[in-house]
Design a protein around this motif. Structure first.
Motif, PDB file in Angstrom:
ATOM      1  N   ALA A  15     -33.579  59.343 -20.787  1.00 44.68           N
ATOM      2  CA  ALA A  15     -34.527  58.607 -19.716  1.00 44.68           C
ATOM      3  C   ALA A  15     -35.591  59.042 -19.771  1.00 44.68           C
ATOM      4  N   ARG A  16     -35.998  60.363 -19.220  1.00 43.77           N
ATOM      5  CA  ARG A  16     -37.488  60.892 -19.364  1.00 43.77           C
ATOM      6  C   ARG A  16     -38.019  60.918 -20.711  1.00 43.77           C
ATOM      7  N   LEU A  17     -37.439  61.099 -21.870  1.00 40.99           N
ATOM      8  CA  LEU A  17     -37.937  61.053 -23.200  1.00 40.99           C
ATOM      9  C   LEU A  17     -38.406  59.602 -23.468  1.00 40.99           C
ATOM     10  N   VAL A  18     -37.605  58.760 -23.009  1.00 44.05           N
ATOM     11  CA  VAL A  18     -37.849  57.197 -23.598  1.00 44.05           C
ATOM     12  C   VAL A  18     -39.189  56.965 -22.787  1.00 44.05           C
ATOM     13  N   GLU A  19     -38.920  57.201 -21.476  1.00 44.24           N
ATOM     14  CA  GLU A  19     -40.257  56.884 -20.432  1.00 44.24           C
ATOM     15  C   GLU A  19     -41.462  57.516 -20.890  1.00 44.24           C
ATOM     16  N   GLY A  20     -41.445  58.614 -21.427  1.00 44.05           N
ATOM     17  CA  GLY A  20     -42.724  59.314 -22.002  1.00 44.05           C
ATOM     18  C   GLY A  20     -43.195  58.660 -23.192  1.00 44.05           C
ATOM     19  N   ALA A  21     -42.264  58.184 -24.015  1.00 45.99           N
ATOM     20  CA  ALA A  21     -42.752  57.591 -25.380  1.00 45.99           C
ATOM     21  C   ALA A  21     -43.244  56.237 -25.146  1.00 45.99           C
ATOM     22  N   ARG A  22     -42.610  55.568 -24.137  1.00 46.93           N
ATOM     23  CA  ARG A  22     -43.341  54.459 -23.623  1.00 46.93           C
ATOM     24  C   ARG A  22     -44.896  54.606 -23.246  1.00 46.93           C
ATOM     25  N   ALA A  23     -44.882  55.381 -22.463  1.00 50.89           N
ATOM     26  CA  ALA A  23     -46.095  55.891 -21.810  1.00 50.89           C
ATOM     27  C   ALA A  23     -47.239  56.132 -22.752  1.00 50.89           C
ATOM     28  N   GLN A  24     -46.847  56.687 -23.791  1.00 51.74           N
ATOM     29  CA  GLN A  24     -47.801  57.080 -25.047  1.00 51.74           C
ATOM     30  C   GLN A  24     -47.913  56.111 -26.029  1.00 51.74           C
ATOM     31  N   ALA A  25     -48.071  54.865 -25.776  1.00 49.32           N
ATOM     32  CA  ALA A  25     -47.964  53.819 -26.768  1.00 49.32           C
ATOM     33  C   ALA A  25     -48.962  54.258 -28.075  1.00 49.32           C
ATOM     34  N   ILE A  26     -48.576  53.916 -29.224  1.00 41.71           N
ATOM     35  CA  ILE A  26     -49.181  54.283 -30.597  1.00 41.71           C
ATOM     36  C   ILE A  26     -50.123  53.229 -30.357  1.00 41.71           C
ATOM     37  N   ARG A  27     -51.537  53.692 -30.756  1.00 40.28           N
ATOM     38  CA  ARG A  27     -52.861  53.054 -30.897  1.00 40.28           C
ATOM     39  C   ARG A  27     -53.280  53.008 -32.445  1.00 40.28           C
ATOM     40  N   ASP A  28     -53.235  54.347 -33.035  1.00 38.49           N
ATOM     41  CA  ASP A  28     -53.509  54.416 -34.281  1.00 38.49           C
ATOM     42  C   ASP A  28     -52.774  53.683 -35.269  1.00 38.49           C
ATOM     43  N   THR A  29     -53.408  52.911 -36.143  1.00 38.34           N
ATOM     44  CA  THR A  29     -52.934  52.262 -37.147  1.00 38.34           C
ATOM     45  C   THR A  29     -53.560  52.652 -38.509  1.00 38.34           C
ATOM     46  N   GLU A  30     -52.978  52.326 -39.681  1.00 41.73           N
ATOM     47  CA  GLU A  30     -53.749  52.504 -40.857  1.00 41.73           C
ATOM     48  C   GLU A  30     -53.245  51.267 -41.791  1.00 41.73           C
ATOM     49  N   GLU A  31     -54.049  50.943 -42.626  1.00 46.46           N
ATOM     50  CA  GLU A  31     -53.713  49.913 -43.871  1.00 46.46           C
ATOM     51  C   GLU A  31     -53.443  50.772 -45.177  1.00 46.46           C
ATOM     52  N   LEU A  32     -52.154  50.506 -45.546  1.00 46.51           N
ATOM     53  CA  LEU A  32     -51.605  51.016 -46.632  1.00 46.51           C
ATOM     54  C   LEU A  32     -51.157  50.006 -47.928  1.00 46.51           C
ATOM     55  N   SER A  33     -51.074  50.269 -48.943  1.00 48.28           N
ATOM     56  CA  SER A  33     -50.600  49.196 -50.098  1.00 48.28           C
ATOM     57  C   SER A  33     -49.168  49.436 -49.832  1.00 48.28           C
ATOM     58  N   THR A  34     -48.370  48.050 -50.458  1.00 49.71           N
ATOM     59  CA  THR A  34     -46.962  48.191 -50.185  1.00 49.71           C
ATOM     60  C   THR A  34     -46.308  49.420 -51.001  1.00 49.71           C
ATOM     61  N   VAL A  41     -43.693  51.502 -40.089  1.00 48.36           N
ATOM     62  CA  VAL A  41     -43.482  50.274 -39.124  1.00 48.36           C
ATOM     63  C   VAL A  41     -44.710  49.474 -39.109  1.00 48.36           C
ATOM     64  N   LEU A  42     -44.434  48.258 -38.910  1.00 46.17           N
ATOM     65  CA  LEU A  42     -45.554  47.073 -38.679  1.00 46.17           C
ATOM     66  C   LEU A  42     -46.174  47.223 -37.580  1.00 46.17           C
ATOM     67  N   ALA A  43     -47.498  47.270 -37.493  1.00 43.89           N
ATOM     68  CA  ALA A  43     -48.339  47.006 -35.889  1.00 43.89           C
ATOM     69  C   ALA A  43     -48.623  45.740 -35.700  1.00 43.89           C
ATOM     70  N   HIS A  44     -48.745  44.851 -36.810  1.00 41.43           N
ATOM     71  CA  HIS A  44     -48.811  43.315 -36.401  1.00 41.43           C
ATOM     72  C   HIS A  44     -47.793  42.469 -37.088  1.00 41.43           C
ATOM     73  N   ASP A  45     -47.465  41.262 -36.698  1.00 36.49           N
ATOM     74  CA  ASP A  45     -46.681  40.496 -37.352  1.00 36.49           C
ATOM     75  C   ASP A  45     -47.328  40.043 -38.880  1.00 36.49           C
ATOM     76  N   LEU A  46     -46.211  40.293 -39.724  1.00 34.72           N
ATOM     77  CA  LEU A  46     -46.816  39.744 -41.257  1.00 34.72           C
ATOM     78  C   LEU A  46     -46.373  38.063 -41.097  1.00 34.72           C
ATOM     79  N   VAL A  47     -47.475  37.526 -41.445  1.00 31.31           N
ATOM     80  CA  VAL A  47     -47.503  35.914 -41.374  1.00 31.31           C
ATOM     81  C   VAL A  47     -47.844  35.438 -42.972  1.00 31.31           C
ATOM     82  N   SER A  48     -46.930  34.459 -43.273  1.00 32.96           N
ATOM     83  CA  SER A  48     -47.006  33.923 -44.788  1.00 32.96           C
ATOM     84  C   SER A  48     -48.126  33.221 -44.821  1.00 32.96           C
ATOM     85  N   PRO A  49     -49.148  33.576 -45.834  1.00 33.63           N
ATOM     86  CA  PRO A  49     -50.293  32.597 -46.305  1.00 33.63           C
ATOM     87  C   PRO A  49     -49.691  31.438 -47.175  1.00 33.63           C
ATOM     88  N   LEU A  50     -48.711  31.332 -47.568  1.00 31.06           N
ATOM     89  CA  LEU A  50     -48.205  30.485 -48.548  1.00 31.06           C
ATOM     90  C   LEU A  50     -46.573  29.825 -48.158  1.00 31.06           C
TER      91      LEU A  50
END
Length: 166
Positions: A15-34, A41-50
């Motif tokens: 419970a303490r580990l989970v609480e600590g993980a929630r408190a330390q939200a991941i803020r760094d993201t990076e763009e990668l090729s597929t 893990v996706l940082a944002h929803d992937l929306v279909s352009p077509l």
């Protein structure tokens, strides 16, 4: 000798580990090729352009027709041949177009009669029954609509998810 504090139970420690993980939200993201994103893990929803498929297409090898033009046993001229990957000409009234699985429906056609239900003549074709509008047609956007969330934020990018993302 100083007295030690009591040890945590397994449930309390988790419970303490989970609480600590929630408190330390991941803020760094990076763009990668597929190609480099497997198991990320996706940082944002992937929306279909077509839309998928991008246009109405045949789900069967056969003949594209206007359902209302088909009279069982009556021969119709075959006006064109539409293989997958090609776009046909507008379907002229009273004619049929030879069409193959995955080929885009020609403008004016609203049904496909599968080849097994057709009798082919010299430049003509006749059918055993009148098809229903929409028969053997995969409508535009049947699988995925433009703007639909295809992979939600937080999804792990498995090989299957990467195929969809690509």
């Amino acid at each position: 000798m100083a007295e030690r504090p009591p040890l945590l139970s397994l449930d309390e420690a988790q419970a303490r580990l989970v609480e600590g993980a929630r408190a330390q939200a991941i803020r760094d993201t990076e763009e990668l090729s597929t190609f480099d994103a497997l198991n990320r893990v996706l940082a944002h929803d992937l929306v279909s352009p077509l839309d998928v498929p991008p246009a109405d297409n045949s789900s069967m090898d056969g003949y594209a027709v206007r359902a209302a033009d088909v009279k069982p046993g009556q021969a119709m001229p075959v006006s064109q041949r539409i293989p997958a990957g090609h776009v046909g000409q507008p379907l002229q009234p009273g004619t049929a177009a030879r069409i193959f699985t995955g080929a885009q429906m020609p403008p004016g056609a609203d049904a496909v009669v599968m080849q097994e239900d057709a009798t082919v003549g010299e430049g003509t074709v006749s059918f055993n029954a009148t098809p229903a509008p929409g028969q053997w047609v995969r409508p535009r956007g049947e699988d995925v609509r433009t703007g639909a969330v295809v992979l939600p934020r937080g999804s792990r990018l498995t090989p299957q998810a990467l195929g969809l993302a690509a």
